[in-house]
Structures are given as structure tokens and as C-alpha cells.
Design a protein around this motif. Sequence first.
Motif, PDB file in Angstrom:
ATOM      1  N   VAL A   1       9.859   6.270 -12.032  1.00 28.43           N
ATOM      2  CA  VAL A   1      11.139   6.923 -11.746  1.00 28.43           C
ATOM      3  C   VAL A   1      11.617   7.604 -13.012  1.00 28.43           C
ATOM      4  CG1 VAL A   1      13.503   6.632 -10.929  1.00 28.43           C
ATOM      5  CG2 VAL A   1      11.693   5.132 -10.062  1.00 28.43           C
ATOM      6  N   ASN A   2      11.696   8.927 -12.967  1.00 26.66           N
ATOM      7  CA  ASN A   2      12.189   9.693 -14.106  1.00 26.66           C
ATOM      8  C   ASN A   2      13.689   9.927 -13.968  1.00 26.66           C
ATOM      9  OD1 ASN A   2       9.558  10.025 -15.269  1.00 26.66           O
ATOM     10  ND2 ASN A   2       9.151  11.574 -13.694  1.00 26.66           N
ATOM     11  N   LYS A   3      14.320  10.371 -15.034  1.00 30.82           N
ATOM     12  CA  LYS A   3      15.748  10.619 -15.035  1.00 30.82           C
ATOM     13  C   LYS A   3      16.090  11.670 -13.990  1.00 30.82           C
ATOM     14  CE  LYS A   3      19.603  11.670 -18.119  1.00 30.82           C
ATOM     15  NZ  LYS A   3      20.010  12.010 -19.501  1.00 30.82           N
ATOM     16  N   GLY A   4      17.080  11.349 -13.149  1.00 31.58           N
ATOM     17  CA  GLY A   4      17.458  12.290 -12.103  1.00 31.58           C
ATOM     18  C   GLY A   4      18.067  11.591 -10.910  1.00 31.58           C
ATOM     19  N   ILE A   5      17.933  12.197  -9.752  1.00 28.24           N
ATOM     20  CA  ILE A   5      18.595  11.725  -8.532  1.00 28.24           C
ATOM     21  C   ILE A   5      18.136  10.325  -8.151  1.00 28.24           C
ATOM     22  CG2 ILE A   5      18.889  12.180  -6.063  1.00 28.24           C
ATOM     23  CD1 ILE A   5      18.503  15.156  -6.705  1.00 28.24           C
ATOM     24  N   ALA A   6      16.829  10.077  -8.150  1.00 24.19           N
ATOM     25  CA  ALA A   6      16.295   8.776  -7.736  1.00 24.19           C
ATOM     26  C   ALA A   6      16.779   7.661  -8.651  1.00 24.19           C
ATOM     27  CB  ALA A   6      14.769   8.819  -7.703  1.00 24.19           C
ATOM     28  N   MET A   7      16.751   7.908  -9.971  1.00 23.04           N
ATOM     29  CA  MET A   7      17.203   6.890 -10.922  1.00 23.04           C
ATOM     30  C   MET A   7      18.684   6.605 -10.738  1.00 23.04           C
ATOM     31  SD  MET A   7      16.868   6.853 -15.098  1.00 23.04           S
ATOM     32  CE  MET A   7      15.065   6.703 -15.019  1.00 23.04           C
ATOM     33  N   ASP A   8      19.489   7.666 -10.530  1.00 18.10           N
ATOM     34  CA  ASP A   8      20.927   7.487 -10.310  1.00 18.10           C
ATOM     35  C   ASP A   8      21.206   6.700  -9.032  1.00 18.10           C
ATOM     36  OD1 ASP A   8      21.378   8.918 -12.609  1.00 18.10           O
ATOM     37  OD2 ASP A   8      21.776  10.826 -11.575  1.00 18.10           O
ATOM     38  N   ALA A   9      20.349   6.858  -8.032  1.00 17.42           N
ATOM     39  CA  ALA A   9      20.534   6.143  -6.761  1.00 17.42           C
ATOM     40  C   ALA A   9      20.101   4.688  -6.847  1.00 17.42           C
ATOM     41  CB  ALA A   9      19.766   6.844  -5.648  1.00 17.42           C
ATOM     42  N   GLY A  10      19.395   4.303  -7.919  1.00 15.78           N
ATOM     43  CA  GLY A  10      18.988   2.910  -8.090  1.00 15.78           C
ATOM     44  C   GLY A  10      17.571   2.609  -7.676  1.00 15.78           C
ATOM     45  N   ILE A  11      16.755   3.613  -7.382  1.00 18.72           N
ATOM     46  CA  ILE A  11      15.363   3.390  -7.014  1.00 18.72           C
ATOM     47  C   ILE A  11      14.596   2.927  -8.250  1.00 18.72           C
ATOM     48  CG2 ILE A  11      13.262   4.465  -6.111  1.00 18.72           C
ATOM     49  CD1 ILE A  11      15.056   6.397  -4.573  1.00 18.72           C
ATOM     50  N   GLN A  12      13.705   1.944  -8.055  1.00 18.99           N
ATOM     51  CA  GLN A  12      12.981   1.341  -9.165  1.00 18.99           C
ATOM     52  C   GLN A  12      11.471   1.366  -8.903  1.00 18.99           C
ATOM     53  OE1 GLN A  12      14.438  -2.654  -9.628  1.00 18.99           O
ATOM     54  NE2 GLN A  12      16.587  -2.021  -9.726  1.00 18.99           N
ATOM     55  N   PRO A  13      10.660   1.358  -9.966  1.00 18.85           N
ATOM     56  CA  PRO A  13       9.215   1.205  -9.770  1.00 18.85           C
ATOM     57  C   PRO A  13       8.913  -0.110  -9.045  1.00 18.85           C
ATOM     58  CG  PRO A  13       9.686   1.912 -12.006  1.00 18.85           C
ATOM     59  CD  PRO A  13      11.015   1.575 -11.383  1.00 18.85           C
ATOM     60  N   GLY A  14       7.999  -0.052  -8.096  1.00 20.28           N
ATOM     61  CA  GLY A  14       7.683  -1.232  -7.288  1.00 20.28           C
ATOM     62  C   GLY A  14       8.362  -1.242  -5.940  1.00 20.28           C
ATOM     63  N   ASP A  15       9.409  -0.389  -5.766  1.00 26.78           N
ATOM     64  CA  ASP A  15      10.041  -0.256  -4.452  1.00 26.78           C
ATOM     65  C   ASP A  15       9.071   0.406  -3.477  1.00 26.78           C
ATOM     66  OD1 ASP A  15      12.356  -1.326  -5.470  1.00 26.78           O
ATOM     67  OD2 ASP A  15      13.397   0.601  -5.668  1.00 26.78           O
ATOM     68  N   VAL A  16       9.206   0.062  -2.222  1.00 25.98           N
ATOM     69  CA  VAL A  16       8.445   0.725  -1.159  1.00 25.98           C
ATOM     70  C   VAL A  16       9.433   1.544  -0.328  1.00 25.98           C
ATOM     71  CG1 VAL A  16       6.982   0.443   0.861  1.00 25.98           C
ATOM     72  CG2 VAL A  16       6.726  -1.100  -1.086  1.00 25.98           C
ATOM     73  N   ILE A  17       9.219   2.858  -0.279  1.00 28.14           N
ATOM     74  CA  ILE A  17      10.081   3.732   0.520  1.00 28.14           C
ATOM     75  C   ILE A  17       9.524   3.781   1.933  1.00 28.14           C
ATOM     76  CG2 ILE A  17      11.009   6.056   0.767  1.00 28.14           C
ATOM     77  CD1 ILE A  17      10.714   6.389  -2.248  1.00 28.14           C
ATOM     78  N   LEU A  18      10.336   3.325   2.894  1.00 24.90           N
ATOM     79  CA  LEU A  18       9.887   3.189   4.279  1.00 24.90           C
ATOM     80  C   LEU A  18      10.299   4.356   5.163  1.00 24.90           C
ATOM     81  CD1 LEU A  18      10.706  -0.601   4.755  1.00 24.90           C
ATOM     82  CD2 LEU A  18       8.478   0.419   4.306  1.00 24.90           C
ATOM     83  N   ARG A  19      11.497   4.892   4.925  1.00 23.97           N
ATOM     84  CA  ARG A  19      11.940   6.030   5.734  1.00 23.97           C
ATOM     85  C   ARG A  19      13.037   6.790   5.012  1.00 23.97           C
ATOM     86  NH1 ARG A  19      14.253   4.838  11.395  1.00 23.97           N
ATOM     87  NH2 ARG A  19      12.291   3.755  11.646  1.00 23.97           N
ATOM     88  N   VAL A  20      13.167   8.062   5.367  1.00 24.84           N
ATOM     89  CA  VAL A  20      14.248   8.913   4.871  1.00 24.84           C
ATOM     90  C   VAL A  20      14.988   9.443   6.090  1.00 24.84           C
ATOM     91  CG1 VAL A  20      14.848  10.989   3.587  1.00 24.84           C
ATOM     92  CG2 VAL A  20      12.977   9.530   2.789  1.00 24.84           C
TER      93      VAL A  20
END
Length: 467
Positions: free
Chosen positions: A405-424
Motif C-alpha cells: 500500500v503506497n501513500k494515497g487513497i488506499a492508505m488513507d482508507a486504512g487498507i493494509q498489506p495482507g488484507d483480502v479485497i472481496l468486492r467493490v
Amino acid sequence: MFKNFVNSIWFFLLLTTAAYAQLPDFTEMVKNNGDAVVNISTTQNAPDTTQLDSEQQMPQDVPPELEDFFRRYFQGPEGRGYVPRETNSLGSGFVISKDGYILTNHHVVNNASEIIVKLKDRRELVAKLVGSDESTDVALIKVEANDLPVVTIGSPEQLQVGEWVLAIGTPFGFEQSVTAGIVSAKGRSLPDGNYVPFIQTDVAINPGNSGGPLFNMHGQVVGINSQIYSRSGGYMGLSFAIPIDVAMNVAEQIKTKGKVSRGWLGVQIQDVTRQLAESFGMDRPHGALVAKVIPGGPAEKAGIQIGDIIVDFNGHVIETSGELPPLVGMFGVNENASIKIIRQGDKEDLNVKIGLLPPQASNNLAPSAAPEFAVNRLNLAVSDLTEEQRQQLQVEKNGVLVQKVNKGIAMDAGIQPGDVILRVQNSPIKNAADFNKIIANLPLKKSIAMLIQRNGSPVFIAFKIDK
């Protein structure tokens, strides 16, 4: 001038008398109910013992009169090299039946080898544990006695925030201590109390009050004092009581079935935040957002889907997710309940047959590294899940693994390495390529809901793409 002074004094006395007249008088309530409140002392024999270092020896030249003491300390009573430990604890309880049934907290009597109940008339009786429930922190014990004074059971539902309440217990060993305050809030959800809608009060509760009754102004028990919020270990104005209807339900199940059974819906839920409410087309945040539907569970059979928001359970409006588990847990197993949901902005009514809560299992396995990944619009790196990772993370199908996770929208939203994204939003994520395609087509300046799985638990998060 003297006349004005006298008038001022009289006016002050009148105000003081009027204010005093508005304060509640607890004396009769204590007289009528104090006899049914008991002190509970327990003894726990710790099974693990303190082993001594093999080089630790009894000192030389010990005086004869101290030899026995040092022998016991260094070698144990029979020279086996241990020091047996025994711990004692104090708590409170109250009599709910004339033949000796007493309610208290699970943590007061847990692992007790002996339970002693002391009545107000100074009698001390040995109690046996009938049963206890760790999830609600309720225990039922019994003493052999007849015609004991009993409390009157009240209704927590009729309790109002701001209403006066009173506690009787044994804080720090001081028996029959009485403290009073008001109801601060109802239906509080605590991290370790998923099946208890706690009553929050500002009644002074300290160690030793646990298990004691909380009375309303009618002299009826409305709760069991259970927990305090404290940074120091003492009272800080935040006390929590188990509603008496929850406790009596547990006690009745223990008496009749020997165990506690709870209703089960088969979902994992979370609160609806402001951004999530916007992404789901809601006018305000409320309800319990379904983050996971257990395969084969009651919810799946009833047609509940991931992303549904439960706003009513069998006639009870759900404002926060913490309100739902106690309602489901106390609902009858194999009985039908009506549920109102919001699905993609539309309201629907469903019927569900409540199941039996199965034993819970936890999974904290971390994913193994995946060598290939692609960077997407959110400035994070994802990869397809290997079969080994799916087994470790209990992800049956779909989903991508967050690698970086690089600096930006995902990091600000709290997404972390190791998370599994299931749906958008409402789109399940099949693989990394599918995920990047969906992200590339997301609209600007609109709240987007993303379902991720972290440490085995699913959770929705929200974000916006501004440019």
C-alpha cells in the motif's frame, strides 16, 4: 438593611429545602432489599505451581526453630520442590428464590474450589455452582436454605436514561455498601460482551461490587453490576450492568437444560459509517451492515446477502450493529423472525428461521507471499490468491491479496498489506485483472464501499476518488 439580610437567609433556606425535597430517599429501599444481597467469597487453588530452580538450596546454618519454615518454602511440604498457591476473591450476589438460588457474575466464581455465601444476618453457607455463562458473565449458584429473603425482578426495558438507580454490594470487602446514581445510557455494546446490551450508569462500582444488584426506584432489580471502565482500577464514573432479563434468561436455561443456547443468524456485521451510508444510498447512518454470510447458515437460507443492511429485527429497530447480536442471541432457536433490510437503496422484508449458535473458531493465519502483483488506480499492489492462501485465509472464491500500500487513497482508507479485497460496491472481485478494471471505472467524488477480509474477519470500508 437587617430586614433584607433576614429575608435573604429565609429565601436561601427555602431554596435549600426545596432542592432537598426533590432528591430521592433510598432508606426504605435499602431496608426492604438489603437482606437479599449477599457477600460471596471464593477460593481458587491454582493448578500450576511455582517450580524452584534446581540450584536453589535451603540456606546453611538455619536456626532450629526456622528449619520447618525454610523447608516448606524451598522444598514444599513434602520436599517436592514447589510452593502451592491459593487465591481468594470477593464479590456480591443476590437471592432470586427462597430455596437458595443466587445470581452473580461468572468471573466472581470462575475456577472456584470453594464458594462461601455470607448473608446479612452473618450466616455463612457453602454454595455450589449450578452453572455459569462466560459470554454474558452470569453465574447461578445455590445454597441449602429455606425462606430466604428475595429480590423483586424489574423490567430493564422500562428503565429510562436519567432515572435514579441504586447498587448494594461489597466493594473492597466493605459489606452492604450502598451507592446511587443515574442511568447514563442503555444498550451499550462492549468488546467482550457481544450478547449483552449493557446498562451504563454513574453509580460508584468498585472491585467487590461485581455480581451485586442494580435497583430502580421501585426497589426492583434491573441489572447485575458487572464491569467498570477505569484507567486506575477504581471507579471513574463509567459502570456497566447486565440487564436482568438477559441474566434471568441465562439462569433459567442453566436450571432447566444445564447449558445456555443462543440464537444464530449466521452473519458478520459492522456499523454503518457516514461514508458507507452515502455509498449505499442511505439518508443517514443506521442499521447493521452484513459483511459476511456464513454458507449454509440461517441468513443465507433466508436470502440475506453481503452488503444488506439490517434495520429491523422482529419489530426492534436496529440503529447500531451492536444492538443486533443480543436480540438474536435471546431469540428462540428454530423460531421464525421477521427482518427488514436495505438492499441497494431499496427496503425489503425477509423471514428467517433462527439457528443454534455453533462453537466459535478463530483464524489468525497470515497469507504467504505471492511473487506477482499489479499496481492499480488506488496506488496499491494486489495479486491473485494461491490455493494455499485461500485455505489459510478461509477465502473460498474471489478476492485479491493486498501486497503493498503506497501513500494515497488506499492508505488513507486504512487498507493494509495482507488484507483480502472481496468486492467493490456490489461487484465481487474475481482476480487482480478484474479488480484493476473495476477500479479504473469508478466515478469521481462519490463514496465507494469496499469489502475486505482482515485476520479472518470481513469489514466494509469507504473511500472517495477525488481526481
